[in-house]
Write an enzyme that holds these catalytic residues in place. Structure first.
Site, PDB file in Angstrom:
ATOM      1  N   SER A  40      -6.712  62.626  56.904  1.00 50.26           N
ATOM      2  CA  SER A  40      -6.248  61.876  57.603  1.00 50.26           C
ATOM      3  C   SER A  40      -6.429  62.726  59.170  1.00 50.26           C
ATOM      4  CB  SER A  40      -5.239  60.748  57.549  1.00 50.26           C
ATOM      5  OG  SER A  40      -3.990  62.038  57.853  1.00 50.26           O
ATOM      6  N   LYS A  83       0.584  63.558  62.033  1.00 52.03           N
ATOM      7  CA  LYS A  83      -0.743  62.637  62.557  1.00 52.03           C
ATOM      8  C   LYS A  83      -0.457  62.853  64.329  1.00 52.03           C
ATOM      9  CE  LYS A  83      -0.692  59.011  59.231  1.00 52.03           C
ATOM     10  NZ  LYS A  83      -1.686  59.871  58.614  1.00 52.03           N
TER      11      LYS A  83
END
Lengths: 185, 210
Positions: A40, A83
């Site tokens: 991701s 993230k």
């Protein structure tokens, strides 16, 4: 003779406790090493990279937009997520997720993008004490677009240095997605 | 003169070595095992602070070791990092765990299923009419005035909401001050606040019947 052995054992235990506590303080307040897995955050961080995440920014509340952070997952506290911070409290985020995905009693696991029922372009305001996290690999990242803003207190640390693989050693790149919210003055 | 300098150096060495033992051990104990906190506010009356701040606030012992795996039980009083303000902690009772269906008091949704990885907390003082419904912009409680960022002072402003399990800080196990209120805190839920049903428990019961 027995007393000598006992004394030595207690001394050894004392040193273990002391150095264990120093290690805890170092990992808790200075920084820790994290092995990342998953796609991701590509291309910034690839699977099986080892990074160093520092804790001081989180304790001093100095996390800024554009920082890559390690946080506890809101749905499974034993898992950590890595993230990028796209928006802080008060920022308006434009997202094309389903309009009802942020209702608190639903929070579905977001299905594949092709199955999304509705598109909502209404900007979401990040609530007080929360941040908006997105992965750099927008096509393959489960992030705030699916589960909503994340409380700031779940953040563990800020990734500042990539350590492994050696040919990629060094600071991390800026966001390749251009999704970071500009300052709204 | 030389003796005084030698004695001074010895004191400095003793102080430094003591410092490097005492501080890490204390910090580790406070982070991992037990924490002491003063409760401010009235939203946990009558369990905590039954007389408000008039006669002094309750001081509770928070057990951090028992929540190291994020295991909380319904009815526990827990301290939680506030989702609205990361530097503040709030102290509330756990009413429901993940998968429970509950009937809410004054929340925007009347019935709610607690999502995975979350739990539902409420203050005991339901007559406290300023319970906030959600993480709205302003919590209007008169007792909020003393919410400070000092390390051992907590504020229990009226909040009932779901929080992520990752925010749990510690479980309040004992009241340690004032001395006339020394007691162990037992987990208990008011019967009218019990969850209506548990999604996961009922699902496994159905499987067993088949």
């Amino acid at each position: 003779m027995f007393r000598r052995v006992l004394g030595k054992t207690l001394g050894f235990l004392g040193y273990t406790v002391q150095y264990g506590c120093i290690a805890h303080c170092a990992f808790e307040y200075i920084g820790e090493f994290v092995a990342c897995s998953g796609p991701s955050m590509e291309p910034t961080i690839t699977s099986h990279d080892v990074v160093f995440s520092e804790r001081l920014s989180r304790h001093l509340c100095r996390i800024e937009k554009g920082d890559i952070v390690i946080a506890k997952s809101p749905f499974d506290p034993h898992m950590n997520i890595c993230k990028r911070v796209i928006g802080l409290e008060g920022d308006k985020i434009c997202t094309s997720g389903p309009s009802d995905v942020f209702k608190t009693h639903q929070y579905p696991r977001l299905p594949q993008p092709t199955l999304r029922p509705a598109i909502s372009l209404k900007p979401i305001t990040v609530p007080k004490g929360h941040v908006w996290l997105e992965g750099d690999n927008l096509r393959n990242s489960t992030d705030s677009r699916s589960y909503g803003p994340v409380p700031y207190a779940l953040i563990r640390g800020r990734v500042c240095l990539k350590l492994w693989p050696p040919h990629n050693f060094g600071a991390l790149n800026q966001s390749p997605t251009g999704r970071i919210v500009k300052r709204s003055d | 003169m030389a003796q005084q300098a030698g004695a001074g150096r010895r004191y400095v060495r003793a102080f430094v070595s003591g410092f490097f033992v005492a501080v890490p051990v204390t910090v580790t104990v406070l982070d991992r095992f037990a924490y002491v906190a003063r409760v401010e506010g009235a939203s946990m009356q009558p369990s905590l602070n039954p007389e408000g701040n008039v006669t002094g606030s309750d001081v509770v012992l928070l057990n951090r070791w028992s929540v190291r795996n994020y295991q909380v039980r319904r009815g526990d009083i827990v301290s939680v990092l506030s989702p609205k303000n990361p530097q503040q902690k709030i102290i509330k009772r756990v009413i429901a765990l993940e998968g429970d269906f509950i009937k809410t008091l004054g929340y925007k949704n009347r019935y709610l299923k607690v999502p995975d990885g979350h739990f539902w907390i409420e203050g005991d003082h339901h007559g406290h009419s300023l319970d906030s419904n959600s993480f709205g912009p302003a919590l209007r409680t008169p007792w909020r005035a003393r919410c400070s960022v000092k390390c051992c002072v907590w504020c229990s402003h009226g909040v009932s909401c779901q929080v992520s399990l990752g925010l749990v800080h510690g479980r309040a196990s004992h009241i340690i001050w004032p001395p006339n209120r020394w007691q162990r805190i037992e987990p208990s839920i008011p019967p009218e606040r019990m969850p209506l049903l548990n999604w996961h428990a009922d699902a496994t019961e159905d499987e067993e019947k088949d």
